[in-house]
Design a protein around this motif. Structure first.
Motif, PDB file in Angstrom:
ATOM      1  N   GLY A 195      32.144  50.363  32.745  1.00 56.19           N
ATOM      2  CA  GLY A 195      33.441  49.745  33.407  1.00 56.19           C
ATOM      3  C   GLY A 195      33.231  48.839  34.684  1.00 56.19           C
TER       4      GLY A 195
ATOM      5  N   PRO B  43      37.348  49.514  38.068  1.00 58.23           N
ATOM      6  CA  PRO B  43      38.642  49.130  37.243  1.00 58.23           C
ATOM      7  C   PRO B  43      39.601  50.149  37.856  1.00 58.23           C
ATOM      8  CG  PRO B  43      37.135  50.434  35.750  1.00 58.23           C
ATOM      9  CD  PRO B  43      36.354  50.186  37.207  1.00 58.23           C
TER      10      PRO B  43
ATOM     11  N   ARG C 120      50.142  55.565  33.134  1.00 59.71           N
ATOM     12  CA  ARG C 120      49.757  57.032  33.264  1.00 59.71           C
ATOM     13  C   ARG C 120      50.623  57.849  34.207  1.00 59.71           C
ATOM     14  NH1 ARG C 120      44.670  57.241  37.447  1.00 59.71           N
ATOM     15  NH2 ARG C 120      45.301  55.655  38.863  1.00 59.71           N
TER      16      ARG C 120
ATOM     17  N   PRO D 273      38.939  48.286  31.449  1.00 60.83           N
ATOM     18  CA  PRO D 273      38.057  47.055  31.334  1.00 60.83           C
ATOM     19  C   PRO D 273      37.893  46.445  29.994  1.00 60.83           C
ATOM     20  CG  PRO D 273      37.010  48.923  32.349  1.00 60.83           C
ATOM     21  CD  PRO D 273      37.954  49.428  31.721  1.00 60.83           C
TER      22      PRO D 273
ATOM     23  N   LEU E 161      43.084  50.810  40.444  1.00 61.67           N
ATOM     24  CA  LEU E 161      43.926  50.366  41.773  1.00 61.67           C
ATOM     25  C   LEU E 161      44.289  51.472  42.455  1.00 61.67           C
ATOM     26  CD1 LEU E 161      46.425  48.066  39.360  1.00 61.67           C
ATOM     27  CD2 LEU E 161      44.659  47.255  41.105  1.00 61.67           C
ATOM     28  N   PHE E 162      44.155  51.279  44.127  1.00 54.49           N
ATOM     29  CA  PHE E 162      44.391  52.506  44.774  1.00 54.49           C
ATOM     30  C   PHE E 162      45.833  52.260  45.354  1.00 54.49           C
ATOM     31  CE2 PHE E 162      40.564  54.465  46.667  1.00 54.49           C
ATOM     32  CZ  PHE E 162      39.961  54.956  45.461  1.00 54.49           C
ATOM     33  N   GLY E 163      46.301  51.149  45.882  1.00 54.26           N
ATOM     34  CA  GLY E 163      47.470  50.718  46.588  1.00 54.26           C
ATOM     35  C   GLY E 163      47.480  50.961  47.935  1.00 54.26           C
TER      36      GLY E 163
ATOM     37  N   VAL F 173      51.380  47.597  44.768  1.00 56.30           N
ATOM     38  CA  VAL F 173      51.086  48.033  43.517  1.00 56.30           C
ATOM     39  C   VAL F 173      51.507  49.425  43.280  1.00 56.30           C
ATOM     40  CG1 VAL F 173      48.578  48.453  43.511  1.00 56.30           C
ATOM     41  CG2 VAL F 173      49.728  47.604  41.483  1.00 56.30           C
TER      42      VAL F 173
ATOM     43  N   PHE G 232      45.655  41.636  31.721  1.00 54.87           N
ATOM     44  CA  PHE G 232      45.504  40.634  32.535  1.00 54.87           C
ATOM     45  C   PHE G 232      44.100  40.129  33.035  1.00 54.87           C
ATOM     46  CE2 PHE G 232      45.677  44.183  35.583  1.00 54.87           C
ATOM     47  CZ  PHE G 232      44.473  44.093  36.560  1.00 54.87           C
TER      48      PHE G 232
ATOM     49  N   LEU H  53      43.954  51.005  34.368  1.00 57.05           N
ATOM     50  CA  LEU H  53      43.207  49.839  33.981  1.00 57.05           C
ATOM     51  C   LEU H  53      42.036  50.449  33.056  1.00 57.05           C
ATOM     52  CD1 LEU H  53      42.982  47.755  37.192  1.00 57.05           C
ATOM     53  CD2 LEU H  53      44.614  47.925  35.643  1.00 57.05           C
TER      54      LEU H  53
ATOM     55  N   ALA I 208      50.177  52.188  42.217  1.00 54.03           N
ATOM     56  CA  ALA I 208      48.899  52.585  41.625  1.00 54.03           C
ATOM     57  C   ALA I 208      49.152  53.814  40.791  1.00 54.03           C
ATOM     58  CB  ALA I 208      47.973  52.641  42.667  1.00 54.03           C
TER      59      ALA I 208
ATOM     60  N   ASP J 276      38.526  39.082  48.583  1.00 51.34           N
ATOM     61  CA  ASP J 276      39.377  40.106  49.338  1.00 51.34           C
ATOM     62  C   ASP J 276      40.787  40.334  49.050  1.00 51.34           C
ATOM     63  OD1 ASP J 276      39.670  37.419  50.452  1.00 51.34           O
ATOM     64  OD2 ASP J 276      39.846  38.040  52.465  1.00 51.34           O
TER      65      ASP J 276
ATOM     66  N   PHE K 184      47.794  42.402  44.752  1.00 50.53           N
ATOM     67  CA  PHE K 184      47.993  43.999  44.444  1.00 50.53           C
ATOM     68  C   PHE K 184      48.779  44.580  45.767  1.00 50.53           C
ATOM     69  CE2 PHE K 184      44.773  43.082  41.616  1.00 50.53           C
ATOM     70  CZ  PHE K 184      45.248  43.329  40.326  1.00 50.53           C
ATOM     71  N   GLU K 185      49.601  43.777  46.544  1.00 42.65           N
ATOM     72  CA  GLU K 185      50.276  44.325  47.750  1.00 42.65           C
ATOM     73  C   GLU K 185      51.378  44.922  47.264  1.00 42.65           C
ATOM     74  OE1 GLU K 185      49.118  43.733  51.570  1.00 42.65           O
ATOM     75  OE2 GLU K 185      50.209  45.601  51.216  1.00 42.65           O
TER      76      GLU K 185
ATOM     77  N   MET L 239      34.199  49.415  45.378  1.00 39.63           N
ATOM     78  CA  MET L 239      35.336  48.740  45.774  1.00 39.63           C
ATOM     79  C   MET L 239      36.508  48.793  44.677  1.00 39.63           C
ATOM     80  SD  MET L 239      36.323  45.404  47.944  1.00 39.63           S
ATOM     81  CE  MET L 239      36.670  44.188  46.583  1.00 39.63           C
TER      82      MET L 239
ATOM     83  N   TYR M 143      41.428  43.055  32.015  1.00 40.93           N
ATOM     84  CA  TYR M 143      41.732  44.573  31.999  1.00 40.93           C
ATOM     85  C   TYR M 143      42.989  44.702  31.298  1.00 40.93           C
ATOM     86  CZ  TYR M 143      38.833  44.700  36.322  1.00 40.93           C
ATOM     87  OH  TYR M 143      37.931  44.588  37.113  1.00 40.93           O
TER      88      TYR M 143
ATOM     89  N   ASP N 142      41.535  46.347  43.955  1.00 42.55           N
ATOM     90  CA  ASP N 142      42.705  45.836  44.937  1.00 42.55           C
ATOM     91  C   ASP N 142      42.033  46.119  46.286  1.00 42.55           C
ATOM     92  OD1 ASP N 142      43.039  48.796  44.656  1.00 42.55           O
ATOM     93  OD2 ASP N 142      45.155  48.564  44.889  1.00 42.55           O
TER      94      ASP N 142
ATOM     95  N   ILE O 272      41.423  38.309  35.974  1.00 43.99           N
ATOM     96  CA  ILE O 272      41.231  37.999  37.026  1.00 43.99           C
ATOM     97  C   ILE O 272      39.928  36.912  37.111  1.00 43.99           C
ATOM     98  CG2 ILE O 272      40.757  38.515  39.505  1.00 43.99           C
ATOM     99  CD1 ILE O 272      43.340  39.539  39.025  1.00 43.99           C
TER     100      ILE O 272
ATOM    101  N   PHE P   2      37.875  44.443  53.279  1.00 46.30           N
ATOM    102  CA  PHE P   2      37.866  43.072  54.206  1.00 46.30           C
ATOM    103  C   PHE P   2      38.860  43.020  54.971  1.00 46.30           C
ATOM    104  CE2 PHE P   2      35.152  42.098  50.297  1.00 46.30           C
ATOM    105  CZ  PHE P   2      34.069  42.089  50.871  1.00 46.30           C
TER     106      PHE P   2
ATOM    107  N   ARG Q 235      48.654  38.851  49.084  1.00 48.59           N
ATOM    108  CA  ARG Q 235      47.894  39.668  48.225  1.00 48.59           C
ATOM    109  C   ARG Q 235      48.324  39.811  46.954  1.00 48.59           C
ATOM    110  NH1 ARG Q 235      46.604  42.661  53.047  1.00 48.59           N
ATOM    111  NH2 ARG Q 235      44.305  42.632  53.147  1.00 48.59           N
TER     112      ARG Q 235
ATOM    113  N   ARG R 149      40.665  49.428  53.380  1.00 49.65           N
ATOM    114  CA  ARG R 149      40.314  47.926  52.773  1.00 49.65           C
ATOM    115  C   ARG R 149      39.211  47.480  53.529  1.00 49.65           C
ATOM    116  NH1 ARG R 149      45.772  46.065  52.590  1.00 49.65           N
ATOM    117  NH2 ARG R 149      46.573  45.561  50.578  1.00 49.65           N
TER     118      ARG R 149
END
Lengths: 228, 228
Positions: B217, B186, A228, A208, B188-190, A199, A180, A206, A201, A14, A196-197, B11, A223, B14, A182, B196, A194, B194
Protein backbone atom coordinates in the motif's frame (compact mmCIF):
# COMPACT_ATOMS: atom_id res chain seq x y z
CA UNK A 1 -17.67 3.16 -11.42
CA UNK A 2 -20.44 5.48 -12.62
CA UNK A 3 -21.59 8.15 -10.23
CA UNK A 4 -18.39 8.27 -8.22
CA UNK A 5 -17.73 11.46 -6.27
CA UNK A 6 -14.03 12.24 -6.44
CA UNK A 7 -11.44 14.94 -6.26
CA UNK A 8 -8.10 15.20 -8.04
CA UNK A 9 -5.65 17.79 -6.76
CA UNK A 10 -1.97 18.54 -7.05
CA UNK A 11 -0.23 18.69 -3.67
CA UNK A 12 3.28 19.64 -2.61
CA UNK A 13 5.28 16.97 -0.76
CA UNK A 14 4.61 18.91 2.44
CA UNK A 15 0.86 18.86 1.91
CA UNK A 16 -0.11 22.20 0.34
CA UNK A 17 -2.47 22.64 -2.60
CA UNK A 18 -2.11 26.41 -2.99
CA UNK A 19 0.26 29.14 -1.88
CA UNK A 20 -0.76 31.28 1.03
CA UNK A 21 -2.94 34.37 0.58
CA UNK A 22 -6.09 34.15 -1.47
CA UNK A 23 -5.78 37.89 -2.12
CA UNK A 24 -2.38 37.36 -3.74
CA UNK A 25 -3.89 34.50 -5.73
CA UNK A 26 -6.61 36.75 -7.08
CA UNK A 27 -4.01 39.30 -8.21
CA UNK A 28 -1.81 36.51 -9.59
CA UNK A 29 -4.64 35.16 -11.73
CA UNK A 30 -5.44 38.66 -12.94
CA UNK A 31 -1.76 39.09 -13.76
CA UNK A 32 -1.92 36.32 -16.38
CA UNK A 33 -4.09 38.71 -18.43
CA UNK A 34 -2.56 42.08 -17.46
CA UNK A 35 1.03 41.30 -16.39
CA UNK A 36 2.20 44.92 -16.60
CA UNK A 37 -0.17 45.84 -13.76
CA UNK A 38 1.60 43.48 -11.35
CA UNK A 39 5.22 43.48 -12.41
CA UNK A 40 6.38 45.14 -9.16
CA UNK A 41 4.12 43.06 -6.89
CA UNK A 42 6.52 40.68 -5.13
CA UNK A 43 3.69 38.72 -3.51
CA UNK A 44 2.15 38.07 -6.92
CA UNK A 45 5.48 36.95 -8.37
CA UNK A 46 5.98 34.59 -5.43
CA UNK A 47 2.46 33.18 -5.75
CA UNK A 48 2.89 32.62 -9.50
CA UNK A 49 6.27 31.03 -8.98
CA UNK A 50 4.99 28.60 -6.35
CA UNK A 51 1.89 27.82 -8.40
CA UNK A 52 4.05 27.15 -11.42
CA UNK A 53 6.35 24.79 -9.53
CA UNK A 54 3.44 22.94 -8.00
CA UNK A 55 1.85 22.33 -11.40
CA UNK A 56 5.08 21.80 -13.32
CA UNK A 57 3.83 18.39 -14.48
CA UNK A 58 0.49 19.71 -15.74
CA UNK A 59 1.23 22.92 -17.64
CA UNK A 60 3.20 21.23 -20.47
CA UNK A 61 0.44 18.69 -21.26
CA UNK A 62 -1.21 18.93 -24.65
CA UNK A 63 -4.71 18.34 -23.25
CA UNK A 64 -4.27 20.99 -20.57
CA UNK A 65 -2.93 23.52 -23.07
CA UNK A 66 -5.78 22.90 -25.49
CA UNK A 67 -8.49 23.00 -22.82
CA UNK A 68 -7.13 26.20 -21.25
CA UNK A 69 -6.52 27.77 -24.70
CA UNK A 70 -2.82 28.19 -23.95
CA UNK A 71 -1.72 27.27 -27.46
CA UNK A 72 -1.03 24.42 -29.82
CA UNK A 73 1.13 21.39 -29.08
CA UNK A 74 2.38 20.03 -25.78
CA UNK A 75 3.42 16.76 -24.20
CA UNK A 76 1.55 13.54 -24.93
CA UNK A 77 1.80 10.17 -23.23
CA UNK A 78 0.42 8.70 -20.02
CA UNK A 79 0.17 11.97 -18.08
CA UNK A 80 -1.71 13.59 -20.93
CA UNK A 81 -4.03 10.59 -21.23
CA UNK A 82 -4.70 10.76 -17.50
CA UNK A 83 -5.64 14.45 -17.75
CA UNK A 84 -8.03 13.69 -20.62
CA UNK A 85 -9.56 10.70 -18.78
CA UNK A 86 -10.16 12.85 -15.71
CA UNK A 87 -11.96 15.37 -17.89
CA UNK A 88 -14.00 12.74 -19.73
CA UNK A 89 -15.24 10.89 -16.65
CA UNK A 90 -16.63 14.11 -15.18
CA UNK A 91 -20.31 14.90 -15.80
CA UNK A 92 -20.49 17.82 -13.38
CA UNK A 93 -18.19 19.67 -10.99
CA UNK A 94 -18.62 21.30 -7.60
CA UNK A 95 -16.32 24.08 -6.45
CA UNK A 96 -15.95 26.59 -3.67
CA UNK A 97 -16.43 30.28 -4.16
CA UNK A 98 -12.75 31.11 -3.75
CA UNK A 99 -11.73 28.72 -6.51
CA UNK A 100 -14.42 30.25 -8.71
CA UNK A 101 -13.04 33.74 -7.96
CA UNK A 102 -9.59 32.71 -9.20
CA UNK A 103 -10.98 30.89 -12.21
CA UNK A 104 -13.29 33.69 -13.26
CA UNK A 105 -10.18 35.83 -13.68
CA UNK A 106 -8.10 33.29 -15.51
CA UNK A 107 -10.23 30.81 -17.46
CA UNK A 108 -10.67 31.44 -21.15
CA UNK A 109 -14.11 32.59 -22.32
CA UNK A 110 -14.76 28.96 -23.21
CA UNK A 111 -14.38 27.77 -19.61
CA UNK A 112 -12.54 24.43 -19.34
CA UNK A 113 -15.34 22.31 -17.80
CA UNK A 114 -17.84 21.86 -20.67
CA UNK A 115 -20.40 20.58 -18.15
CA UNK A 116 -22.54 22.13 -15.40
CA UNK A 117 -20.50 23.47 -12.47
CA UNK A 118 -22.05 24.09 -9.04
CA UNK A 119 -20.41 26.84 -7.03
CA UNK A 120 -20.95 26.69 -3.26
CA UNK A 121 -21.37 30.30 -2.15
CA UNK A 122 -23.24 32.62 0.20
CA UNK A 123 -24.08 35.03 -2.61
CA UNK A 124 -27.06 34.53 -4.91
CA UNK A 125 -26.31 34.89 -8.61
CA UNK A 126 -28.07 33.93 -11.82
CA UNK A 127 -26.58 30.94 -13.69
CA UNK A 128 -23.64 32.02 -15.84
CA UNK A 129 -23.52 30.25 -19.19
CA UNK A 130 -20.23 30.12 -21.09
CA UNK A 131 -19.63 29.11 -24.69
CA UNK A 132 -18.68 25.43 -25.04
CA UNK A 133 -21.15 23.93 -22.59
CA UNK A 134 -20.03 25.17 -19.18
CA UNK A 135 -22.79 26.68 -17.04
CA UNK A 136 -21.99 27.87 -13.52
CA UNK A 137 -24.84 27.48 -11.03
CA UNK A 138 -24.52 29.31 -7.73
CA UNK A 139 -25.76 27.25 -4.79
CA UNK A 140 -26.47 28.98 -1.48
CA UNK A 141 -28.06 25.99 0.25
CA UNK A 142 -24.90 24.16 1.32
CA UNK A 143 -22.51 21.46 0.19
CA UNK A 144 -24.97 18.55 0.23
CA UNK A 145 -27.45 20.42 -1.89
CA UNK A 146 -24.71 21.36 -4.39
CA UNK A 147 -23.65 17.71 -4.59
CA UNK A 148 -27.23 16.51 -5.11
CA UNK A 149 -27.65 18.92 -7.99
CA UNK A 150 -24.30 17.88 -9.46
CA UNK A 151 -25.19 14.17 -9.24
CA UNK A 152 -28.41 14.77 -11.14
CA UNK A 153 -26.63 16.83 -13.77
CA UNK A 154 -23.83 14.27 -14.17
CA UNK A 155 -26.12 11.40 -15.13
CA UNK A 156 -24.00 8.27 -15.53
CA UNK A 157 -20.75 10.15 -15.26
CA UNK A 158 -18.80 11.07 -12.12
CA UNK A 159 -18.92 14.23 -10.01
CA UNK A 160 -15.65 16.02 -9.39
CA UNK A 161 -15.18 18.16 -6.33
CA UNK A 162 -12.92 20.52 -8.21
CA UNK A 163 -11.54 22.56 -5.31
CA UNK A 164 -10.24 24.50 -3.59
CA UNK A 165 -8.69 22.67 -0.69
CA UNK A 166 -11.13 23.94 1.92
CA UNK A 167 -14.17 22.86 -0.05
CA UNK A 168 -12.66 19.47 -0.81
CA UNK A 169 -11.98 18.92 2.89
CA UNK A 170 -15.57 19.82 3.77
CA UNK A 171 -16.81 17.09 1.44
CA UNK A 172 -14.23 14.59 2.68
CA UNK A 173 -15.09 15.18 6.34
CA UNK A 174 -18.79 14.91 5.54
CA UNK A 175 -18.22 11.40 4.18
CA UNK A 176 -19.30 12.44 0.69
CA UNK A 177 -16.13 11.54 -1.26
CA UNK A 178 -15.73 8.04 -2.72
CA UNK A 179 -12.26 8.35 -4.17
CA UNK A 180 -9.47 10.83 -4.69
CA UNK A 181 -6.28 11.32 -6.64
CA UNK A 182 -3.27 13.30 -5.52
CA UNK A 183 -0.61 14.40 -7.94
CA UNK A 184 2.28 14.65 -5.49
CA UNK A 185 4.62 17.32 -6.80
CA UNK A 186 8.34 17.27 -5.92
CA UNK A 187 8.30 20.67 -4.23
CA UNK A 188 8.18 21.99 -0.68
CA UNK A 189 5.98 25.02 0.03
CA UNK A 190 6.55 25.59 3.75
CA UNK A 191 3.28 27.55 3.97
CA UNK A 192 -0.02 27.85 2.17
CA UNK A 193 -3.36 26.05 2.05
CA UNK A 194 -2.94 22.56 3.52
CA UNK A 195 -5.27 20.03 1.92
CA UNK A 196 -5.76 17.87 5.00
CA UNK A 197 -5.69 20.61 7.67
CA UNK A 198 -8.53 19.70 10.01
CA UNK A 199 -9.26 16.32 8.44
CA UNK A 200 -11.41 14.06 10.60
CA UNK A 201 -8.83 11.27 10.58
CA UNK A 202 -10.70 9.13 13.08
CA UNK A 203 -13.55 8.61 10.59
CA UNK A 204 -11.61 8.08 7.35
CA UNK A 205 -9.80 4.95 6.16
CA UNK A 206 -7.92 4.98 2.86
CA UNK A 207 -7.50 2.08 0.46
CA UNK A 208 -4.65 2.52 -2.02
CA UNK A 209 -5.90 1.96 -5.57
CA UNK A 210 -3.05 3.08 -7.81
CA UNK A 211 0.38 4.68 -7.59
CA UNK A 212 2.02 5.82 -10.80
CA UNK A 213 5.23 7.79 -11.15
CA UNK A 214 5.37 10.19 -14.05
CA UNK A 215 8.26 11.26 -16.26
CA UNK A 216 7.66 14.86 -15.17
CA UNK A 217 8.51 14.06 -11.57
CA UNK A 218 5.19 13.95 -9.73
CA UNK A 219 3.69 10.69 -8.49
CA UNK A 220 -0.02 10.08 -9.04
CA UNK A 221 -1.69 8.45 -6.05
CA UNK A 222 -5.29 7.23 -6.02
CA UNK A 223 -7.19 6.13 -2.92
CA UNK A 224 -10.69 4.88 -2.22
CA UNK A 225 -12.25 6.44 0.88
CA UNK A 226 -14.01 4.28 3.45
CA UNK A 227 -15.74 5.17 6.68
CA UNK A 228 -14.40 3.66 9.89
CA UNK B 1 27.13 7.09 -3.95
CA UNK B 2 29.44 6.53 -0.98
CA UNK B 3 29.28 9.02 1.83
CA UNK B 4 25.73 10.16 1.14
CA UNK B 5 23.86 11.75 4.04
CA UNK B 6 20.25 10.64 3.87
CA UNK B 7 17.11 10.02 5.82
CA UNK B 8 14.36 7.46 5.26
CA UNK B 9 11.10 7.95 7.13
CA UNK B 10 7.56 6.73 6.92
CA UNK B 11 5.04 9.55 6.59
CA UNK B 12 1.24 9.67 6.61
CA UNK B 13 -0.43 11.12 3.52
CA UNK B 14 -1.09 14.29 5.53
CA UNK B 15 2.58 14.69 6.44
CA UNK B 16 3.04 13.22 9.92
CA UNK B 17 5.88 10.93 10.98
CA UNK B 18 4.72 10.26 14.53
CA UNK B 19 1.55 10.60 16.56
CA UNK B 20 1.24 13.57 18.86
CA UNK B 21 2.63 13.52 22.42
CA UNK B 22 6.15 12.33 23.01
CA UNK B 23 5.11 11.41 26.56
CA UNK B 24 2.46 9.01 25.23
CA UNK B 25 5.09 7.62 22.84
CA UNK B 26 7.43 6.86 25.73
CA UNK B 27 4.65 5.01 27.54
CA UNK B 28 3.62 3.27 24.30
CA UNK B 29 7.15 1.97 23.74
CA UNK B 30 7.35 0.81 27.33
CA UNK B 31 4.00 -0.93 26.84
CA UNK B 32 5.50 -3.29 24.24
CA UNK B 33 7.44 -4.87 27.10
CA UNK B 34 4.95 -4.48 29.97
CA UNK B 35 1.51 -4.30 28.29
CA UNK B 36 -0.44 -4.97 31.49
CA UNK B 37 0.85 -1.69 32.97
CA UNK B 38 -0.84 0.34 30.21
CA UNK B 39 -3.96 -1.59 29.29
CA UNK B 40 -6.27 1.18 30.56
CA UNK B 41 -4.21 4.04 29.12
CA UNK B 42 -6.31 5.29 26.19
CA UNK B 43 -3.60 7.67 25.01
CA UNK B 44 -1.14 4.78 24.78
CA UNK B 45 -3.63 2.62 22.88
CA UNK B 46 -4.25 5.47 20.45
CA UNK B 47 -0.52 6.11 19.98
CA UNK B 48 0.15 2.40 19.34
CA UNK B 49 -2.76 2.15 16.95
CA UNK B 50 -1.61 5.17 14.90
CA UNK B 51 2.01 3.97 14.94
CA UNK B 52 0.88 0.54 13.78
CA UNK B 53 -1.16 1.93 10.90
CA UNK B 54 1.66 4.23 9.83
CA UNK B 55 4.15 1.38 9.68
CA UNK B 56 1.72 -1.25 8.37
CA UNK B 57 4.02 -1.90 5.41
CA UNK B 58 7.15 -2.36 7.55
CA UNK B 59 6.14 -4.56 10.48
CA UNK B 60 5.43 -7.69 8.38
CA UNK B 61 8.83 -7.63 6.62
CA UNK B 62 11.18 -10.52 7.30
CA UNK B 63 14.25 -8.29 7.60
CA UNK B 64 12.51 -5.93 10.02
CA UNK B 65 11.26 -8.83 12.16
CA UNK B 66 14.69 -10.42 12.31
CA UNK B 67 16.53 -7.18 13.06
CA UNK B 68 14.09 -6.18 15.80
CA UNK B 69 13.98 -9.74 17.20
CA UNK B 70 10.24 -9.95 16.66
CA UNK B 71 10.31 -13.56 15.55
CA UNK B 72 10.98 -15.86 12.62
CA UNK B 73 9.50 -15.54 9.15
CA UNK B 74 7.86 -12.58 7.48
CA UNK B 75 7.28 -11.12 4.03
CA UNK B 76 9.99 -11.19 1.41
CA UNK B 77 10.17 -9.44 -1.94
CA UNK B 78 11.00 -5.91 -3.04
CA UNK B 79 9.95 -4.14 0.18
CA UNK B 80 12.02 -6.51 2.24
CA UNK B 81 15.02 -6.07 -0.08
CA UNK B 82 14.66 -2.31 0.21
CA UNK B 83 14.68 -2.50 4.01
CA UNK B 84 17.83 -4.64 3.91
CA UNK B 85 19.53 -2.34 1.38
CA UNK B 86 18.79 0.66 3.58
CA UNK B 87 20.40 -1.15 6.50
CA UNK B 88 23.43 -2.28 4.49
CA UNK B 89 24.27 1.10 2.98
CA UNK B 90 24.41 2.70 6.42
CA UNK B 91 27.81 2.97 8.11
CA UNK B 92 26.66 5.19 10.97
CA UNK B 93 23.44 6.85 12.14
CA UNK B 94 22.60 10.14 13.80
CA UNK B 95 19.47 10.54 15.89
CA UNK B 96 17.79 13.01 18.20
CA UNK B 97 17.48 12.45 21.91
CA UNK B 98 13.72 11.89 21.80
CA UNK B 99 14.03 9.09 19.24
CA UNK B 100 16.73 7.56 21.41
CA UNK B 101 14.41 7.75 24.44
CA UNK B 102 11.74 5.77 22.59
CA UNK B 103 14.25 3.28 21.21
CA UNK B 104 15.98 2.68 24.53
CA UNK B 105 12.64 1.41 25.82
CA UNK B 106 11.77 -0.75 22.85
CA UNK B 107 14.88 -1.96 21.00
CA UNK B 108 16.05 -5.47 21.77
CA UNK B 109 19.30 -5.82 23.74
CA UNK B 110 21.02 -6.33 20.40
CA UNK B 111 20.05 -2.88 19.12
CA UNK B 112 19.07 -2.88 15.44
CA UNK B 113 21.82 -0.59 14.07
CA UNK B 114 24.99 -2.72 14.29
CA UNK B 115 27.09 0.43 13.67
CA UNK B 116 28.01 3.53 15.68
CA UNK B 117 25.05 5.79 16.42
CA UNK B 118 25.48 9.45 17.38
CA UNK B 119 22.75 10.84 19.60
CA UNK B 120 22.35 14.63 19.56
CA UNK B 121 21.57 15.60 23.14
CA UNK B 122 22.15 18.22 25.82
CA UNK B 123 23.04 15.58 28.42
CA UNK B 124 26.55 14.11 28.71
CA UNK B 125 26.68 10.33 28.91
CA UNK B 126 29.37 7.70 28.44
CA UNK B 127 29.19 5.68 25.20
CA UNK B 128 26.73 2.81 25.52
CA UNK B 129 27.89 -0.35 23.82
CA UNK B 130 25.32 -2.99 22.90
CA UNK B 131 25.91 -6.56 21.80
CA UNK B 132 25.99 -6.94 18.01
CA UNK B 133 28.08 -3.89 17.16
CA UNK B 134 25.85 -0.90 18.03
CA UNK B 135 27.54 1.75 20.16
CA UNK B 136 25.61 4.90 21.07
CA UNK B 137 27.75 8.02 21.37
CA UNK B 138 26.16 11.04 23.04
CA UNK B 139 27.09 14.29 21.33
CA UNK B 140 26.50 17.57 23.16
CA UNK B 141 28.28 19.80 20.63
CA UNK B 142 25.51 20.16 18.06
CA UNK B 143 24.24 18.63 14.85
CA UNK B 144 27.27 19.42 12.66
CA UNK B 145 29.64 17.87 15.14
CA UNK B 146 27.48 14.74 15.37
CA UNK B 147 27.43 14.48 11.56
CA UNK B 148 31.22 14.93 11.30
CA UNK B 149 31.73 12.10 13.76
CA UNK B 150 29.22 9.92 11.93
CA UNK B 151 30.92 10.55 8.56
CA UNK B 152 34.26 9.47 9.97
CA UNK B 153 32.73 6.37 11.55
CA UNK B 154 30.84 5.44 8.36
CA UNK B 155 33.93 5.22 6.17
CA UNK B 156 32.82 4.48 2.62
CA UNK B 157 29.24 3.85 3.61
CA UNK B 158 26.41 6.34 4.01
CA UNK B 159 25.23 8.27 7.05
CA UNK B 160 21.58 7.96 7.96
CA UNK B 161 19.83 10.70 9.88
CA UNK B 162 17.61 8.18 11.61
CA UNK B 163 15.10 10.58 13.19
CA UNK B 164 12.96 11.79 14.72
CA UNK B 165 11.23 14.32 12.55
CA UNK B 166 12.54 17.37 14.37
CA UNK B 167 16.16 16.27 14.11
CA UNK B 168 15.76 15.35 10.44
CA UNK B 169 14.34 18.78 9.71
CA UNK B 170 17.25 20.48 11.47
CA UNK B 171 19.68 18.67 9.17
CA UNK B 172 17.56 19.36 6.09
CA UNK B 173 17.30 23.09 6.85
CA UNK B 174 21.05 23.24 7.53
CA UNK B 175 21.69 21.97 3.99
CA UNK B 176 23.33 18.80 5.31
CA UNK B 177 21.07 16.20 3.66
CA UNK B 178 21.94 14.87 0.18
CA UNK B 179 18.98 12.59 -0.38
CA UNK B 180 15.89 11.27 1.33
CA UNK B 181 13.25 8.58 1.02
CA UNK B 182 9.67 8.81 2.18
CA UNK B 183 7.51 5.74 2.59
CA UNK B 184 4.14 7.39 2.08
CA UNK B 185 1.62 5.40 4.07
CA UNK B 186 -2.08 5.34 3.10
CA UNK B 187 -3.29 6.81 6.38
CA UNK B 188 -4.40 10.21 7.64
CA UNK B 189 -3.27 11.27 11.12
CA UNK B 190 -4.88 14.70 11.50
CA UNK B 191 -2.36 15.61 14.22
CA UNK B 192 1.12 14.67 15.35
CA UNK B 193 4.72 15.47 14.47
CA UNK B 194 4.80 16.97 10.97
CA UNK B 195 8.01 16.13 9.12
CA UNK B 196 8.22 19.35 7.11
CA UNK B 197 6.81 21.78 9.71
CA UNK B 198 9.11 24.79 9.52
CA UNK B 199 11.03 23.63 6.44
CA UNK B 200 13.06 26.38 4.78
CA UNK B 201 11.32 25.87 1.44
CA UNK B 202 12.97 28.87 -0.18
CA UNK B 203 16.39 27.19 0.03
CA UNK B 204 15.53 23.60 -0.93
CA UNK B 205 14.92 22.17 -4.38
CA UNK B 206 13.97 18.51 -4.81
CA UNK B 207 14.89 16.24 -7.68
CA UNK B 208 12.75 13.11 -7.95
CA UNK B 209 14.95 10.01 -8.16
CA UNK B 210 12.57 7.08 -7.75
CA UNK B 211 8.91 6.37 -7.07
CA UNK B 212 7.90 2.78 -6.34
CA UNK B 213 4.51 1.55 -5.23
CA UNK B 214 4.50 -1.44 -2.93
CA UNK B 215 2.07 -4.34 -2.56
CA UNK B 216 1.49 -3.31 1.06
CA UNK B 217 0.00 0.00 0.00
CA UNK B 218 2.66 2.60 0.72
CA UNK B 219 4.55 4.36 -2.06
CA UNK B 220 8.32 4.76 -1.73
CA UNK B 221 9.53 8.16 -2.92
CA UNK B 222 13.19 9.14 -3.19
CA UNK B 223 14.46 12.68 -3.82
CA UNK B 224 17.86 14.28 -4.15
CA UNK B 225 18.15 17.58 -2.27
CA UNK B 226 19.69 20.61 -3.95
CA UNK B 227 20.29 24.12 -2.70
CA UNK B 228 18.57 26.97 -4.53
Amino acid sequence: MAGTVYFALTMSLDGFVAPDSHAAGVRAMDSFKVPEKYQDDAEVQHWRSQWGELHQGTFPLRFFRENLKLGEGGDEGRDNDRARETFERTGASVMGRRMFDLGELSWPEEAPFHTPVFVVTHTEREPWERPGGTTFHFVTTGIESALDQARKAAGDRDVRIAGGGTTVLQYLNAGLVDEFSITLSPVLFGAGIRLFEGVDASRIALEPIRSEPSPHGPTHLTYAVHAR
